[in-house]
Design a protein around this motif. Structure first.
Motif, PDB file in Angstrom:
ATOM      1  N   ALA A  11     -98.301  21.653   8.163  1.00  0.00           N
ATOM      2  CA  ALA A  11     -96.860  21.714   7.887  1.00  0.00           C
ATOM      3  C   ALA A  11     -96.503  20.886   6.654  1.00  0.00           C
ATOM      4  O   ALA A  11     -95.735  21.335   5.799  1.00  0.00           O
ATOM      5  CB  ALA A  11     -96.074  21.232   9.104  1.00  0.00           C
ATOM      6  N   HIS A  12     -97.063  19.680   6.553  1.00  0.00           N
ATOM      7  CA  HIS A  12     -96.790  18.835   5.382  1.00  0.00           C
ATOM      8  C   HIS A  12     -97.317  19.491   4.106  1.00  0.00           C
ATOM      9  O   HIS A  12     -96.638  19.482   3.073  1.00  0.00           O
ATOM     10  CB  HIS A  12     -97.401  17.445   5.551  1.00  0.00           C
ATOM     11  N   ARG A  13     -98.536  20.057   4.165  1.00  0.00           N
ATOM     12  CA  ARG A  13     -99.091  20.738   2.988  1.00  0.00           C
ATOM     13  C   ARG A  13     -98.214  21.911   2.576  1.00  0.00           C
ATOM     14  O   ARG A  13     -97.969  22.123   1.384  1.00  0.00           O
ATOM     15  CB  ARG A  13    -100.508  21.230   3.284  1.00  0.00           C
ATOM     16  N   ASN A  14     -97.740  22.680   3.550  1.00  0.00           N
ATOM     17  CA  ASN A  14     -96.859  23.810   3.235  1.00  0.00           C
ATOM     18  C   ASN A  14     -95.561  23.340   2.596  1.00  0.00           C
ATOM     19  O   ASN A  14     -95.064  23.952   1.646  1.00  0.00           O
ATOM     20  CB  ASN A  14     -96.559  24.629   4.491  1.00  0.00           C
ATOM     21  N   ASN A  15     -95.000  22.256   3.121  1.00  0.00           N
ATOM     22  CA  ASN A  15     -93.765  21.710   2.548  1.00  0.00           C
ATOM     23  C   ASN A  15     -93.997  21.211   1.125  1.00  0.00           C
ATOM     24  O   ASN A  15     -93.162  21.419   0.239  1.00  0.00           O
ATOM     25  CB  ASN A  15     -93.215  20.587   3.427  1.00  0.00           C
ATOM     26  N   ILE A  16     -95.132  20.544   0.905  1.00  0.00           N
ATOM     27  CA  ILE A  16     -95.454  20.046  -0.432  1.00  0.00           C
ATOM     28  C   ILE A  16     -95.547  21.210  -1.414  1.00  0.00           C
ATOM     29  O   ILE A  16     -94.987  21.162  -2.519  1.00  0.00           O
ATOM     30  CB  ILE A  16     -96.760  19.228  -0.395  1.00  0.00           C
ATOM     31  N   THR A  17     -96.228  22.277  -1.006  1.00  0.00           N
ATOM     32  CA  THR A  17     -96.350  23.461  -1.862  1.00  0.00           C
ATOM     33  C   THR A  17     -94.981  24.055  -2.168  1.00  0.00           C
ATOM     34  O   THR A  17     -94.675  24.402  -3.319  1.00  0.00           O
ATOM     35  CB  THR A  17     -97.249  24.514  -1.188  1.00  0.00           C
ATOM     36  N   ARG A  18     -94.141  24.157  -1.145  1.00  0.00           N
ATOM     37  CA  ARG A  18     -92.801  24.724  -1.337  1.00  0.00           C
ATOM     38  C   ARG A  18     -91.960  23.855  -2.269  1.00  0.00           C
ATOM     39  O   ARG A  18     -91.312  24.360  -3.187  1.00  0.00           O
ATOM     40  CB  ARG A  18     -92.103  24.897   0.013  1.00  0.00           C
ATOM     41  N   TYR A  19     -91.983  22.543  -2.071  1.00  0.00           N
ATOM     42  CA  TYR A  19     -91.190  21.654  -2.926  1.00  0.00           C
ATOM     43  C   TYR A  19     -91.682  21.675  -4.364  1.00  0.00           C
ATOM     44  O   TYR A  19     -90.877  21.645  -5.300  1.00  0.00           O
ATOM     45  CB  TYR A  19     -91.194  20.224  -2.374  1.00  0.00           C
ATOM     46  N   ARG A  20     -92.998  21.723  -4.568  1.00  0.00           N
ATOM     47  CA  ARG A  20     -93.523  21.806  -5.938  1.00  0.00           C
ATOM     48  C   ARG A  20     -93.067  23.097  -6.603  1.00  0.00           C
ATOM     49  O   ARG A  20     -92.736  23.108  -7.788  1.00  0.00           O
ATOM     50  CB  ARG A  20     -95.042  21.718  -5.920  1.00  0.00           C
ATOM     51  N   SER A  21     -93.070  24.171  -5.824  1.00  0.00           N
ATOM     52  CA  SER A  21     -92.612  25.453  -6.349  1.00  0.00           C
ATOM     53  C   SER A  21     -91.133  25.388  -6.723  1.00  0.00           C
ATOM     54  O   SER A  21     -90.722  25.880  -7.780  1.00  0.00           O
ATOM     55  CB  SER A  21     -92.850  26.551  -5.311  1.00  0.00           C
ATOM     56  N   LEU A  22     -90.337  24.766  -5.881  1.00  0.00           N
ATOM     57  CA  LEU A  22     -88.904  24.644  -6.149  1.00  0.00           C
ATOM     58  C   LEU A  22     -88.634  23.825  -7.412  1.00  0.00           C
ATOM     59  O   LEU A  22     -87.683  24.099  -8.141  1.00  0.00           O
ATOM     60  CB  LEU A  22     -88.184  24.012  -4.956  1.00  0.00           C
ATOM     61  N   LEU A  23     -89.472  22.810  -7.657  1.00  0.00           N
ATOM     62  CA  LEU A  23     -89.276  21.990  -8.855  1.00  0.00           C
ATOM     63  C   LEU A  23     -89.507  22.790 -10.131  1.00  0.00           C
ATOM     64  O   LEU A  23     -89.057  22.381 -11.192  1.00  0.00           O
ATOM     65  CB  LEU A  23     -90.186  20.755  -8.826  1.00  0.00           C
ATOM     66  N   GLY A  24     -90.188  23.935 -10.030  1.00  0.00           N
ATOM     67  CA  GLY A  24     -90.413  24.784 -11.182  1.00  0.00           C
ATOM     68  C   GLY A  24     -89.277  25.757 -11.447  1.00  0.00           C
ATOM     69  O   GLY A  24     -89.346  26.562 -12.373  1.00  0.00           O
ATOM     70  N   THR A  25     -88.211  25.692 -10.646  1.00  0.00           N
ATOM     71  CA  THR A  25     -87.069  26.588 -10.817  1.00  0.00           C
ATOM     72  C   THR A  25     -85.911  25.842 -11.463  1.00  0.00           C
ATOM     73  O   THR A  25     -85.961  24.629 -11.669  1.00  0.00           O
ATOM     74  CB  THR A  25     -86.624  27.162  -9.457  1.00  0.00           C
ATOM     75  N   ARG A  26     -84.841  26.581 -11.761  1.00  0.00           N
ATOM     76  CA  ARG A  26     -83.637  25.947 -12.323  1.00  0.00           C
ATOM     77  C   ARG A  26     -82.895  25.226 -11.207  1.00  0.00           C
ATOM     78  O   ARG A  26     -82.494  25.845 -10.224  1.00  0.00           O
ATOM     79  CB  ARG A  26     -82.723  26.997 -12.936  1.00  0.00           C
ATOM     80  N   LEU A  27     -82.726  23.937 -11.366  1.00  0.00           N
ATOM     81  CA  LEU A  27     -82.028  23.118 -10.375  1.00  0.00           C
ATOM     82  C   LEU A  27     -81.057  22.187 -11.084  1.00  0.00           C
ATOM     83  O   LEU A  27     -81.283  21.795 -12.237  1.00  0.00           O
ATOM     84  CB  LEU A  27     -83.024  22.259  -9.584  1.00  0.00           C
ATOM     85  N   SER A  28     -80.020  21.810 -10.363  1.00  0.00           N
ATOM     86  CA  SER A  28     -79.129  20.776 -10.898  1.00  0.00           C
ATOM     87  C   SER A  28     -79.858  19.436 -10.785  1.00  0.00           C
ATOM     88  O   SER A  28     -80.875  19.315 -10.092  1.00  0.00           O
ATOM     89  CB  SER A  28     -77.814  20.734 -10.109  1.00  0.00           C
ATOM     90  N   ASP A  29     -79.339  18.436 -11.452  1.00  0.00           N
ATOM     91  CA  ASP A  29     -79.952  17.108 -11.396  1.00  0.00           C
ATOM     92  C   ASP A  29     -79.994  16.585  -9.963  1.00  0.00           C
ATOM     93  O   ASP A  29     -80.994  16.000  -9.539  1.00  0.00           O
ATOM     94  CB  ASP A  29     -79.213  16.116 -12.291  1.00  0.00           C
ATOM     95  N   ILE A  30     -78.932  16.787  -9.217  1.00  0.00           N
ATOM     96  CA  ILE A  30     -78.863  16.314  -7.835  1.00  0.00           C
ATOM     97  C   ILE A  30     -79.883  17.041  -6.968  1.00  0.00           C
ATOM     98  O   ILE A  30     -80.584  16.418  -6.161  1.00  0.00           O
ATOM     99  CB  ILE A  30     -77.440  16.482  -7.264  1.00  0.00           C
ATOM    100  N   GLU A  31     -79.985  18.364  -7.146  1.00  0.00           N
ATOM    101  CA  GLU A  31     -80.963  19.139  -6.380  1.00  0.00           C
ATOM    102  C   GLU A  31     -82.387  18.703  -6.719  1.00  0.00           C
ATOM    103  O   GLU A  31     -83.225  18.533  -5.825  1.00  0.00           O
ATOM    104  CB  GLU A  31     -80.810  20.634  -6.677  1.00  0.00           C
ATOM    105  N   ARG A  32     -82.649  18.484  -8.010  1.00  0.00           N
ATOM    106  CA  ARG A  32     -83.978  18.064  -8.439  1.00  0.00           C
ATOM    107  C   ARG A  32     -84.328  16.702  -7.846  1.00  0.00           C
ATOM    108  O   ARG A  32     -85.448  16.480  -7.381  1.00  0.00           O
ATOM    109  CB  ARG A  32     -84.050  18.022  -9.965  1.00  0.00           C
ATOM    110  N   GLN A  33     -83.385  15.775  -7.828  1.00  0.00           N
ATOM    111  CA  GLN A  33     -83.622  14.452  -7.239  1.00  0.00           C
ATOM    112  C   GLN A  33     -83.915  14.570  -5.746  1.00  0.00           C
ATOM    113  O   GLN A  33     -84.821  13.911  -5.231  1.00  0.00           O
ATOM    114  CB  GLN A  33     -82.417  13.544  -7.465  1.00  0.00           C
ATOM    115  N   PHE A  34     -83.147  15.415  -5.064  1.00  0.00           N
ATOM    116  CA  PHE A  34     -83.348  15.600  -3.625  1.00  0.00           C
ATOM    117  C   PHE A  34     -84.733  16.180  -3.348  1.00  0.00           C
ATOM    118  O   PHE A  34     -85.473  15.671  -2.490  1.00  0.00           O
ATOM    119  CB  PHE A  34     -82.273  16.533  -3.043  1.00  0.00           C
ATOM    120  N   ILE A  35     -85.115  17.219  -4.083  1.00  0.00           N
ATOM    121  CA  ILE A  35     -86.412  17.866  -3.883  1.00  0.00           C
ATOM    122  C   ILE A  35     -87.541  16.889  -4.212  1.00  0.00           C
ATOM    123  O   ILE A  35     -88.542  16.807  -3.491  1.00  0.00           O
ATOM    124  CB  ILE A  35     -86.541  19.150  -4.749  1.00  0.00           C
ATOM    125  N   ALA A  36     -87.394  16.129  -5.277  1.00  0.00           N
ATOM    126  CA  ALA A  36     -88.421  15.151  -5.659  1.00  0.00           C
ATOM    127  C   ALA A  36     -88.578  14.090  -4.571  1.00  0.00           C
ATOM    128  O   ALA A  36     -89.709  13.684  -4.250  1.00  0.00           O
ATOM    129  CB  ALA A  36     -88.069  14.508  -6.996  1.00  0.00           C
TER     130      ALA A  36
END
Length: 71
Positions: A11-36
């Motif tokens: 589950a943690h590995r899947n979440n890490i993969t998903r969050y890394r993928s999300l960081l490669g998309t267009r995000l606001s600064d707040i969204e990027r901070q939250f995902i990071a």
């Protein structure tokens, strides 16, 4: 217990993969901070699961008044 830990690690590995993928998309600064932050938390949780348990050493109680461990 082992199956439960494997499921948690997966589950943690899947979440890490998903969050890394999300960081490669267009995000606001707040969204990027939250995902990071979430990515960092997931990586720390996975690391805790993969570290071996520390050994606990328990010595025998000392004989009364001597400070010397009983044999």
């Amino acid at each position: 217990m082992i199956d439960e830990n494997l499921a948690r690690m997966r589950a943690h590995r899947n979440n890490i993969t998903r969050y890394r993928s999300l960081l490669g998309t267009r995000l606001s600064d707040i969204e990027r901070q939250f995902i990071a932050r979430r990515l960092s938390e997931e990586m720390a949780a996975l690391q805790r699961l993969t570290q071996p348990d520390p050994l606990i050493y328990v010595s025998e109680p000392s004989a009364p008044g001597t400070g010397i461990a009983r044999s």
